[in-house]
Design a protein around this motif. Structure first.
Motif, PDB file in Angstrom:
ATOM      1  N   MET A  26       0.855  -1.185   0.000  1.00 39.22           N
ATOM      2  CA  MET A  26       0.000   0.000   0.000  1.00 39.22           C
ATOM      3  C   MET A  26       0.890   1.233   0.000  1.00 39.22           C
ATOM      4  N   TYR A  27       0.548   2.205  -0.828  1.00 38.73           N
ATOM      5  CA  TYR A  27       1.331   3.428  -0.952  1.00 38.73           C
ATOM      6  C   TYR A  27       0.391   4.616  -0.984  1.00 38.73           C
ATOM      7  N   ARG A  28       0.782   5.675  -0.318  1.00 37.42           N
ATOM      8  CA  ARG A  28       0.011   6.909  -0.397  1.00 37.42           C
ATOM      9  C   ARG A  28       0.968   8.084  -0.311  1.00 37.42           C
ATOM     10  N   GLU A  29       0.552   9.198  -0.909  1.00 41.10           N
ATOM     11  CA  GLU A  29       1.387  10.382  -0.880  1.00 41.10           C
ATOM     12  C   GLU A  29       0.505  11.625  -0.846  1.00 41.10           C
ATOM     13  N   ARG A  30       1.145  12.744  -0.481  1.00 45.06           N
ATOM     14  CA  ARG A  30       0.453  14.030  -0.492  1.00 45.06           C
ATOM     15  C   ARG A  30       1.489  15.130  -0.705  1.00 45.06           C
ATOM     16  N   THR A  56       6.261  -4.953   2.664  1.00 50.57           N
ATOM     17  CA  THR A  56       6.066  -6.371   2.956  1.00 50.57           C
ATOM     18  C   THR A  56       6.738  -7.276   1.934  1.00 50.57           C
ATOM     19  N   SER A  57       7.186  -6.704   0.820  1.00 47.16           N
ATOM     20  CA  SER A  57       7.947  -7.479  -0.158  1.00 47.16           C
ATOM     21  C   SER A  57       9.084  -6.624  -0.676  1.00 47.16           C
ATOM     22  N   GLY A  58      10.151  -7.293  -1.126  1.00 48.88           N
ATOM     23  CA  GLY A  58      11.274  -6.566  -1.690  1.00 48.88           C
ATOM     24  C   GLY A  58      10.927  -6.039  -3.066  1.00 48.88           C
ATOM     25  N   GLY A  59      11.800  -5.226  -3.609  1.00 52.37           N
ATOM     26  CA  GLY A  59      11.528  -4.694  -4.933  1.00 52.37           C
ATOM     27  C   GLY A  59      12.584  -3.709  -5.367  1.00 52.37           C
ATOM     28  N   PHE A  85      17.076   1.007  -7.727  1.00 55.41           N
ATOM     29  CA  PHE A  85      17.646   0.749  -6.411  1.00 55.41           C
ATOM     30  C   PHE A  85      16.847  -0.354  -5.733  1.00 55.41           C
ATOM     31  N   THR A  86      17.529  -1.392  -5.249  1.00 53.61           N
ATOM     32  CA  THR A  86      16.865  -2.538  -4.634  1.00 53.61           C
ATOM     33  C   THR A  86      16.423  -2.204  -3.211  1.00 53.61           C
ATOM     34  N   VAL A  87      15.165  -2.508  -2.911  1.00 54.21           N
ATOM     35  CA  VAL A  87      14.591  -2.290  -1.586  1.00 54.21           C
ATOM     36  C   VAL A  87      14.275  -3.654  -0.967  1.00 54.21           C
ATOM     37  N   THR A  88      14.728  -3.883   0.258  1.00 57.72           N
ATOM     38  CA  THR A  88      14.480  -5.157   0.921  1.00 57.72           C
ATOM     39  C   THR A  88      13.161  -5.113   1.683  1.00 57.72           C
ATOM     40  N   ALA A  89      12.561  -6.275   1.855  1.00 56.01           N
ATOM     41  CA  ALA A  89      11.307  -6.364   2.606  1.00 56.01           C
ATOM     42  C   ALA A  89      11.555  -6.101   4.088  1.00 56.01           C
ATOM     43  N   PRO A 102       7.834  -4.658  -6.636  1.00 52.82           N
ATOM     44  CA  PRO A 102       8.183  -5.980  -6.142  1.00 52.82           C
ATOM     45  C   PRO A 102       9.000  -6.756  -7.157  1.00 52.82           C
ATOM     46  N   SER A 103       9.983  -7.493  -6.694  1.00 59.74           N
ATOM     47  CA  SER A 103      10.816  -8.269  -7.594  1.00 59.74           C
ATOM     48  C   SER A 103       9.964  -9.257  -8.387  1.00 59.74           C
TER      49      SER A 103
END
Length: 242
Positions: free
Chosen positions: A1-5, A21-24, A51-55, A235-236
């Motif tokens: 889930m993503y939100r921005e303002r 909750t998941s890498g990507g 850029f790799t993001v870990t869960a 997500p990967s």
């Protein structure tokens, strides 16, 4: 889930929250962020590659600054942070970073905006030429024409871009143009029309540039929730999530 303002206190900045909750991967967007990451506050430098993001069970919270603003507020050259994630205290020193120490994620967004506002009060807005150059490069105007419009030599424009954006004007132009293409695609504009609107030679050129910058064909980036922004990881192995 993503939100921005949009931030009401830092011009052009975006506050964002995301679950991890998941890498990507996060795609280049020409911006820099302050990020609450597993209890630490880090500066996300300008990316030239995904850029790799870990869960993590912990959320991600950040304030995304428009091109050129965060290096000005922190008083550091953006090029030194290219493709890096660095603790804020290592960038500005422990004393200057103390206001953001030991943050809870529920307080991080407000704290980032307060920090940005305080740095603006001290540093003021960046040189208008920096903002103008970023805007013109996003439109697809050739680098030589951007230099002329900002009354800089091409060499001076390159120095300005490297310090304020983290890389040369041609690199920034390619990243921002692809961002614009993704924005149009998100509105349902066909890829061939996107290519023409954004100044690509043709749709094949758009696809090549997408692969060069993100490692993926533009068709994958068109898919809903494919993550045009750096703050929202893909997500990967999947492009259906930002």
């Amino acid at each position: 889930m993503y939100r921005e303002r949009p931030s009401p206190v830092v011009p052009g900045a975006i506050v964002w929250h995301t679950d991890r909750t998941s890498g990507g991967e996060v795609l280049p967007d020409g911006c820099m962020d302050l990020v609450w990451h597993d209890g630490d506050v880090v500066v996300a430098g300008p990316d030239t590659r995904p850029f790799t993001v870990t869960a993590s069970p912990l959320p991600g919270v950040g304030l995304r600054f428009p091109p050129g603003l965060l290096p000005h507020l922190l008083g550091v050259p953006a090029a030194g942070l290219r493709n890096l994630r660095v603790p804020l205290a290592d960038v500005v020193g422990p004393r200057a970073a103390a206001a953001l120490a030991c943050l809870d994620p529920t307080d991080a967004a407000d704290a980032f905006e307060a920090y940005g506002r305080s740095r603006l009060a001290m540093a003021g807005l960046p040189n208008p030429v920096v903002t103008a150059a970023a805007h013109l490069l996003r439109t697809g105007l050739p680098v030589a024409d951007v230099a002329s419009a900002t009354e800089l030599s091409e060499r001076s424009l390159h120095r300005l871009a490297t310090r304020n954006f983290g890389y040369g004007p041609k690199t920034l132009a390619g990243i921002l143009r692809l961002q614009r293409a993704q924005d149009l695609a998100a509105r349902g504009v066909p890829s061939a029309v996107v290519a023409a609107e954004c100044g690509y030679v043709d749709q094949a050129h758009l696809i090549r540039e997408s692969r060069r910058i993100t490692g993926r064909p533009f068709g994958e980036l068109r898919q809903p929730g494919s993550g045009a922004n750096r703050s929202t990881p893909l997500p990967s192995g999947s492009f259906t999530v930002a």
